[in-house]
Design an enzyme around this catalytic site. Structure first.
Site, mmCIF file in Angstrom:
data_model
loop_
_atom_site.group_PDB
_atom_site.id
_atom_site.type_symbol
_atom_site.label_atom_id
_atom_site.label_comp_id
_atom_site.label_asym_id
_atom_site.label_seq_id
_atom_site.Cartn_x
_atom_site.Cartn_y
_atom_site.Cartn_z
ATOM 1 N N GLU A 90 44.936 2.025 3.173
ATOM 2 C CA GLU A 90 45.417 0.765 3.698
ATOM 3 C C GLU A 90 44.716 -0.623 3.236
ATOM 4 O OE1 GLU A 90 47.328 2.456 7.714
ATOM 5 O OE2 GLU A 90 45.181 2.049 7.761
ATOM 6 N N CYS A 103 42.156 -7.768 2.928
ATOM 7 C CA CYS A 103 40.990 -7.006 3.246
ATOM 8 C C CYS A 103 41.243 -5.664 2.357
ATOM 9 C CB CYS A 103 41.166 -6.771 4.740
ATOM 10 S SG CYS A 103 39.797 -5.628 5.344
ATOM 11 N N CYS A 110 35.469 7.585 4.414
ATOM 12 C CA CYS A 110 34.045 6.967 4.589
ATOM 13 C C CYS A 110 33.089 8.010 5.026
ATOM 14 C CB CYS A 110 34.142 5.819 5.538
ATOM 15 S SG CYS A 110 32.349 4.800 5.594
ATOM 16 N N CYS A 114 30.327 5.949 11.432
ATOM 17 C CA CYS A 114 29.940 4.810 12.672
ATOM 18 C C CYS A 114 30.901 5.356 13.556
ATOM 19 C CB CYS A 114 30.491 3.623 11.930
ATOM 20 S SG CYS A 114 29.377 2.838 10.709
ATOM 21 N N CYS A 117 34.400 3.636 14.560
ATOM 22 C CA CYS A 117 35.373 3.073 13.397
ATOM 23 C C CYS A 117 36.290 4.163 12.966
ATOM 24 C CB CYS A 117 34.528 2.846 12.018
ATOM 25 S SG CYS A 117 35.471 2.241 10.647
ATOM 26 N N SER A 189 31.126 -6.266 2.846
ATOM 27 C CA SER A 189 30.437 -5.839 4.170
ATOM 28 C C SER A 189 29.829 -4.495 3.978
ATOM 29 C CB SER A 189 31.326 -5.977 5.346
ATOM 30 O OG SER A 189 30.894 -5.456 6.595
ATOM 31 N N SER A 212 26.690 -5.109 8.858
ATOM 32 C CA SER A 212 27.269 -4.529 10.159
ATOM 33 C C SER A 212 25.945 -4.349 10.889
ATOM 34 C CB SER A 212 28.224 -3.477 10.019
ATOM 35 O OG SER A 212 29.169 -3.848 9.144
ATOM 36 N N CYS A 331 39.841 -4.755 12.728
ATOM 37 C CA CYS A 331 38.555 -4.083 11.938
ATOM 38 C C CYS A 331 38.263 -2.544 12.507
ATOM 39 C CB CYS A 331 37.437 -4.954 12.561
ATOM 40 S SG CYS A 331 37.273 -6.553 11.984
HETATM 41 N N1 SAH Z 1 31.678 -0.139 5.492
HETATM 42 C C1 SAH Z 1 31.411 -1.467 5.653
HETATM 43 C C2 SAH Z 1 33.119 -2.253 5.967
HETATM 44 C C3 SAH Z 1 33.754 -1.710 6.999
HETATM 45 S S1 SAH Z 1 34.640 -2.764 8.146
HETATM 46 C C4 SAH Z 1 30.780 -1.934 6.805
HETATM 47 O O1 SAH Z 1 30.409 -0.870 7.508
HETATM 48 O O2 SAH Z 1 30.283 -2.991 6.850
HETATM 49 C C5 SAH Z 1 33.954 -4.222 8.316
HETATM 50 C C6 SAH Z 1 33.548 -4.604 9.796
HETATM 51 O O3 SAH Z 1 34.385 -3.945 10.922
HETATM 52 C C7 SAH Z 1 32.232 -3.753 9.902
HETATM 53 O O4 SAH Z 1 31.177 -4.638 10.450
HETATM 54 C C8 SAH Z 1 32.460 -2.639 10.786
HETATM 55 O O5 SAH Z 1 31.513 -2.206 11.670
HETATM 56 C C9 SAH Z 1 33.350 -3.329 11.675
HETATM 57 N N2 SAH Z 1 34.096 -2.336 12.695
HETATM 58 C C10 SAH Z 1 34.220 -0.936 12.522
HETATM 59 N N3 SAH Z 1 34.939 -0.483 13.497
HETATM 60 C C11 SAH Z 1 35.169 -1.366 14.521
HETATM 61 C C12 SAH Z 1 35.839 -1.360 15.667
HETATM 62 N N4 SAH Z 1 36.406 -0.343 16.216
HETATM 63 N N5 SAH Z 1 36.100 -2.704 16.354
HETATM 64 C C13 SAH Z 1 35.422 -3.927 15.710
HETATM 65 N N6 SAH Z 1 34.662 -3.872 14.438
HETATM 66 C C14 SAH Z 1 34.790 -2.666 13.926
#
Ligand code: SAH
Length: 341
Positions: A90, A103, A110, A114, A117, A189, A212, A331
């Site tokens: 996506e 984006c 991944c 986390c 996510c 990021s 993050s 996000c």
């Molecule tokens: N792998 C990278 C890019 C990921 S997405 C990273 O971890 O930075 C970009 C942002 O969205 C990251 O800061 C991630 O932690 C955040 N994110 C992931 N899941 C989320 C959620 N459920 N709600 C809000 N932000 C989220």
């Protein structure tokens, strides 16, 4: 067959010379691909038919198929792309006052795990190639018939776990003869892959680095983000300070606020202590609920209190707009798909 979008201009010149062609042909092809955005070699009308046939034998032009396009009530669009190997990823297009932002995803799945996510909930398949990263931008530009002005590497995947391909994609994106999007308009990021932060600092690119962070002590951060067991907050902060000293650029710390988890005043106080004096900005993200996720969004009141505390104590903080959550495009809500499932 090789995908012609895997090459930056220098490499494409080499390819053409190896085919017994003149170097300048590479520039013509590059223009057809990234400025005119054609989908077939036969559309490259300033190349001889003979050369076009030669190219067709050697290369494919990777054109993603749009499997699904959803539009949010706020105008955000989510694309599901067939990456042509049975998988789908996506990408999201957002409209801001300063232009259109895409984006992009950097991997199919991944590995970071986390807990909040959705990109991480299903099996990791593979990293995207540089051509597949760039193709997301081209496919969206073709679809909307307009240019994209900003790119954020915040889709599916951990960009620093696919470092070389992401860097190569940035070169193609940056090239004035290609997509011509300046480094200042690109954000990457990372969940905190410390060695790659050092490496990235040494590239001295003008891109924005987002980290993050999401928690201010190791116990809490490790609970949310397993990567913290490998590289803890102290190591992460040292890498960030190195990045700032090397590039003189501000880091953007992302902090997703989850109710009764990391959103009270004590957390805000710890965050101020951690970031005090650093050239940075905090981007607060109201956490988006995901399927089977244990975290829920903080109340608006808490989010505002948290932001105000940071701002009143010398840390610039803003709240990220929640775009596309009604179509699971916000996000953390993106996920890969297997077309055969
Ligand atoms: N792998 C990278 C890019 C990921 S997405 C990273 O971890 O930075 C970009 C942002 O969205 C990251 O800061 C991630 O932690 C955040 N994110 C992931 N899941 C989320 C959620 N459920 N709600 C809000 N932000 C989220």
């Amino acid at each position: 067959m090789k995908n012609i979008k895997e090459y930056n201009l220098d490499e494409l010149q080499e390819e053409l010379v190896n085919l017994g062609e003149k170097k300048y042909r590479a520039e013509q092809i590059f223009k057809w691909l990234y400025v005119d955005k054609v989908k077939e070699f036969d559309e490259m009308t300033n190349l001889s038919i003979e050369l076009r046939e030669k190219l067709k034998k050697e290369y494919t032009i990777c054109n993603f198929k749009i499997l699904k396009k959803q539009e949010s009530s706020d105008g955000t669009k989510k694309y599901l792309f067939d990456v042509l190997d049975g998988n789908a990823i996506e990408s999201v297009l957002m409209e801001y006052h300063h232009g259109k932002t895409i984006c992009v995803s950097s991997q199919i799945g991944c590995k970071m795990g986390c807990k909040f996510c959705a990109s991480t909930g299903i099996k990791f398949i593979r990293s995207l190639t540089c051509g597949e990263i760039v193709e997301q931008i081209l496919a969206v530009e073709q679809d909307i018939g307009d240019k994209i002005s900003n790119i954020v590497f915040m889709g599916i995947g951990e960009p620093f776990d696919n470092y070389e391909n992401v860097m190569k994609a940035i070169k193609i994106i940056n090239n004035q003869k290609g997509l011509n999007i300046g480094a200042r308009h690109i954000s990457i990021s990372t969940s905190g892959l410390v060695p790659m932060i050092y490496k990235f600092a040494d590239e001295e690119l003008q891109c924005t680095l987002s980290i993050s962070l999401h928690a201010t002590n190791d116990e809490k951060r490790s609970n949310m983000m397993p990567i913290n067991n490998k590289y803890n907050i102290k190591e992460l902060m040292e890498a960030c300070k190195y990045y700032i000293s090397k590039t003189n650029k501000r880091i953007s710390f992302e902090y997703a606020l989850a109710k009764d988890n990391n959103d009270n005043l004590e957390d805000a106080k710890e965050l101020v202590k951690l970031l005090k004096g650093m050239l940075c900005h905090v981007n607060l993200i109201p956490i988006n609920k995901i399927e089977n996720g244990k975290y829920t969004k903080s109340t608006n009141e808490n989010i505002i209190k948290f932001r105000d505390y940071l701002n009143n104590n010398g840390i610039v903080a803003t709240i990220r707009r929640e775009l596309g959550s009604d179509i699971d495009a916000a996000c953390g809500q993106l996920r890969r798909k297997n077309l055969k499932e």
